[in-house]
Write an enzyme that holds these catalytic residues in place. Structure first.
Site, PDB file in Angstrom:
ATOM      1  N   HIS A  99      16.809  32.632  93.734  1.00 27.37           N
ATOM      2  CA  HIS A  99      17.886  32.891  94.680  1.00 27.37           C
ATOM      3  C   HIS A  99      18.373  31.587  95.302  1.00 27.37           C
ATOM      4  O   HIS A  99      17.573  30.714  95.628  1.00 27.37           O
ATOM      5  CB  HIS A  99      17.407  33.809  95.808  1.00 27.37           C
TER       6      HIS A  99
ATOM      7  N   GLU B 242      11.900  36.409 102.231  1.00 22.99           N
ATOM      8  CA  GLU B 242      11.428  35.371 101.325  1.00 22.99           C
ATOM      9  C   GLU B 242      11.638  34.016 101.998  1.00 22.99           C
ATOM     10  O   GLU B 242      12.283  33.933 103.047  1.00 22.99           O
ATOM     11  CB  GLU B 242      12.116  35.459  99.957  1.00 22.99           C
TER      12      GLU B 242
ATOM     13  N   GLY C 142      35.127  46.663  83.932  1.00 24.49           N
ATOM     14  CA  GLY C 142      34.284  45.687  83.231  1.00 24.49           C
ATOM     15  C   GLY C 142      32.974  46.331  82.788  1.00 24.49           C
ATOM     16  O   GLY C 142      32.680  47.477  83.134  1.00 24.49           O
TER      17      GLY C 142
ATOM     18  N   GLN D 176      29.693  45.654  83.558  1.00 21.34           N
ATOM     19  CA  GLN D 176      28.782  45.961  84.672  1.00 21.34           C
ATOM     20  C   GLN D 176      29.329  47.104  85.510  1.00 21.34           C
ATOM     21  O   GLN D 176      28.628  48.044  85.859  1.00 21.34           O
ATOM     22  CB  GLN D 176      28.620  44.720  85.557  1.00 21.34           C
TER      23      GLN D 176
ATOM     24  N   TYR E 116      12.455  47.296  94.785  1.00 18.44           N
ATOM     25  CA  TYR E 116      12.100  48.470  93.982  1.00 18.44           C
ATOM     26  C   TYR E 116      10.584  48.686  94.046  1.00 18.44           C
ATOM     27  O   TYR E 116      10.098  49.799  94.164  1.00 18.44           O
ATOM     28  CB  TYR E 116      12.516  48.312  92.513  1.00 18.44           C
TER      29      TYR E 116
END
Lengths: 306, 402
Positions: A259, A221, A18, A20, A171
């Site tokens: 999320h 989070e 695919g 991705q 990151y």
């Protein structure tokens, strides 16, 4: 050493052909990861990017001896792919896919538990499979193996372990550490879904046992109580210094902040309760994200020279 | 995705969970008149949305259909003894603004009102199925007393709470339902009915891909019956693709801007401040809002522009942010990973040109090819203020917004 993956890890990519799967497999190969091939049902026997494509994970593992799976399969089929990888015998499964229905993950967890305990009927094999994700950037052991979608070049080999519920936020943390000259042993993105494979506690316990890791940065989070559970684990079981940042201090309750797992519900999952638990466990809490790299660097120097 | 009470009750009925007899769902003042006119006689005119023919007489209960607990205290639930009262309550409730402890300082406008027969309550019970995240299983939670929110119970009377894991494949087993009924002191007369309700509640949770199914209160009536007075269902957004029937229901929760953003694949949530934010990644977006607050400002929104932020996406994101007229400055915080900073910078320049952006713009780029990206912004001739760190960017944005 590091944790989970190293230069010898052999990876099969599910959803290999695919868009991705192709793009990110290419990036992983360029980083130096050993991608042994991929699985796309119906395309078995063909060659993609010079690598073999198999119809099933069972065949892929048998023919290549791979020990890890990296999943880019679309959400409706991803849970099944995780179970396929686990039953094919790989030790590590990393699922990048975002948007898997939560109850599918409940079924996956039940299946993995069955494999591990050997108690769940015929499935039981007494075999532990480490699932990372879903909805995560993946796992990277800098300069050895990248299995995920993170930009490889921001990382640097070193001794700080990172475990995180977020992607770009990870990151940011990695980049700040690298700029401070602090390399990473392994960076694990556990993902932002309410039901997931590896949690903070499992990752922390692996880092604690890893001789190459000297300190751990944990990025949490709002939502759920994984940070509180991790705090308890750190207090009772960890000797290595732990640093933490928790995103979502200003997020309004009841709203899903991107999320699926980042939502404060019924008074649980609030930022304040997490910070309190982390501080009580002796974890260094970073309030201003921009100071993460500097804080870790200063504290670690202190530890060495005093 | 949250369902309104009457939508949830429709699902309950399908699964054999008894609910009060519904007279009508009123959406306009005209509906009120029609409802009155036809009350007790022939079936209602088709114009009356979701209405049903009525039998018997009052009292009736009139309930504001908003997505927040604590409606009763805020005037969103009324008991009408006469038809005149019923009409009055309906008219007054439509368009009314409701603020409760669950609406976080904002008021919700009542667009729909549910009218049903009132119930003679003898005893209230709490029962729900939720997702237990750390145990990775649906969990049935019940309490022998109802009415209060479960958070209050958990705090004040944790000893009264009963928990029962629900197997994802088998559902709630018979013995578990029996165990539950004994623990809650359910009288023999409604024992079989109760165990059926408990098992079907778990079934609804699993079959609808819910993250919450709640009855609070489940009432034992003076007449010896058992009935779900309230109903709450929250569906997992990730599963909407296979819940076609539920997916066709209107989204009651999102604002117009939020719905528009969703359609173009941007994750946007409106907030109260005046600094518009555009960030890639949900975690970094949340952290950006926190940093703005730390710098003394308030964000106008949460906006995750997604991983592959291209010109089109960035343009749309700017347009969405600017729909909120309170926005005085825009902060862009993008960590270029796979997507390189020079491409992103090019996107920002083209997008600002395209929409003729007048609002002060503060950009913080970091990551792959950041030097080239910053050069592009600098040489664009546009008034773009740059920052090297998120902290610096937040401070600059706060200054511009004042």
């Amino acid at each position: 050493m590091a944790i989970l993956l190293n230069k010898n890890s052999k990876i099969i990519v599910q959803g290999f052909t695919g868009g991705q799967g192709t793009f990110h497999s290419q990036q992983c190969i360029e980083y130096g990861s050993k991608i042994a091939g991929g699985v796309t049902p119906g395309k078995g026997g063909t060659v993609h990017m010079g690598l073999p494509v198999f119809n099933t994970m069972a065949e892929a593992v048998k023919k290549t001896g791979a020990d890890a799976a990296l999943i880019f399969v679309p959400p409706p089929y991803a849970a099944d792919s995780i179970m396929e990888a686990a039953s094919a015998g790989v030790k590590h499964v990393i699922c990048i896919t975002e948007g898997i229905p939560v109850l599918d993950m409940v079924r996956v967890k039940k299946f993995l538990k069955g494999l591990e305990s050997g108690a769940d009927g015929a499935a039981g094999e007494g075999r532990k499979v480490y699932l990372v994700g879903p909805n995560c950037p993946g796992v990277i052991t800098p300069e050895e193996c990248k299995a995920g979608i993170m930009p490889g070049y921001i990382h640097k080999k070193g001794s700080v372990g990172i475990v995180s519920r977020s992607g770009t936020l990870t990151y940011e943390a990695v980049w700040q550490l690298t700029k401070e000259g602090l390399g990473q042993s392994t960076v694990v993105g556990i993902g932002g879904d309410p039901v997931q494979g590896m949690n903070f506690t499992e990752a922390l316990s692996l880092f604690e046992k890893d001789p190459e890791t000297r300190a751990v940065v944990m990025i949490g989070e709002i939502g759920g109580n994984a940070e509180e559970e991790a705090a308890r684990f750190v207090k009772e079981n960890m000797k290595k210094p732990v640093f933490s940042f928790v995103a979502g201090k200003t997020a309004p309750p009841g709203r899903r902040m991107g999320h699926a797992g980042a939502i404060v519900e019924g008074g649980s999952g609030a930022h304040s309760s997490k910070i309190e638990a982390l501080k009580k466990a002796g974890i260094t809490v970073i309030e201003n994200l921009s100071e993460l790299g500097k804080t870790v660097s200063e504290k670690l120097k202190e530890k060495i020279y005093t | 995705m949250k369902l309104l009470e009457y939508e949830a009750k429709e699902i309950f009925e399908k699964y054999g969970i008894p609910v009060p007899h519904k007279i009508a769902v009123i959406k306009t003042l005209k509906d009120v008149e029609l409802c009155m006119m036809h009350h007790g006689t022939a079936p209602l005119a088709p114009q009356v949305s979701e209405a049903m023919p009525t039998t018997g007489t009052g009292p009736w209960v009139v309930k504001a259909q908003v997505l927040a607990g604590g409606r009763g205290k805020a005037g969103g639930i009324k008991i009408a003894a006469t038809e005149a009262e019923l009409a009055d309550f309906c008219k007054n409730m439509l368009g009314m603004e409701i603020a409760t402890h669950q609406t976080h300082g904002q008021a919700l406008k009542v667009k729909e009102v549910l009218v049903e027969n009132a119930t003679n309550i003898a005893r209230e019970i709490y029962i729900s199925v939720v997702l237990d995240r750390s145990k990775a299983t649906p969990m049935l939670i019940a309490c022998s007393q109802g009415g209060m929110s479960i958070e209050e119970f958990a705090k004040e009377k944790p000893e009264l709470i009963v928990k029962m894991p629900v197997d994802i494949d088998a559902g709630l087993k018979d013995f578990q339902a029996r165990q539950l009924a004994f623990a809650l002191n359910i009288p023999g007369s409604v024992f079989p009915e109760f165990t059926k309700i408990a098992r079907n509640l778990a079934k609804i949770f699993i079959e609808s891909d819910a993250s919450l199914v709640e009855i609070n209160p489940l009432a034992l009536t003076k007449e010896g019956g058992i009935i779900a007075i309230d109903a709450k269902i929250v569906i997992d957004d990730n599963a909407v693709f296979r819940q076609k029937l539920l997916a066709s229901k209107p989204d009651h929760e999102s604002s117009e801007i939020e719905k528009e953003a969703k359609e173009i694949g941007i994750n946007y949530i409106g907030l109260d401040g005046n600094i518009g934010c555009m960030v890639n990644g949900a975690g970094l977006a949340m952290a950006t809002l926190d940093t703005v607050k730390l710098a003394g400002g308030n964000a106008a929104n949460f906006l995750d522009v997604g991983g592959g932020a291209n010109v089109e996406q960035i343009t749309k994101a700017f347009q969405i942010i600017l729909k909120d007229k309170r926005v005085k400055a825009i902060l862009v915080n993008i960590f270029g990973g796979i997507m390189k900073c020079d491409n992103i910078a090019q996107g920002i320049v083209e997008a600002t040109g395209k929409i003729g952006l007048k609002t002060p713009l503060i950009v913080r780029l970091e990551g792959t090819r950041v030097k080239e990206g910053k050069e592009i912004l600098k040489n664009s001739g546009l008034k773009i203020e740059q920052a090297d760190s998120l902290w610096e960017a937040a401070q600059k944005a706060v200054r511009s917004s004042k």
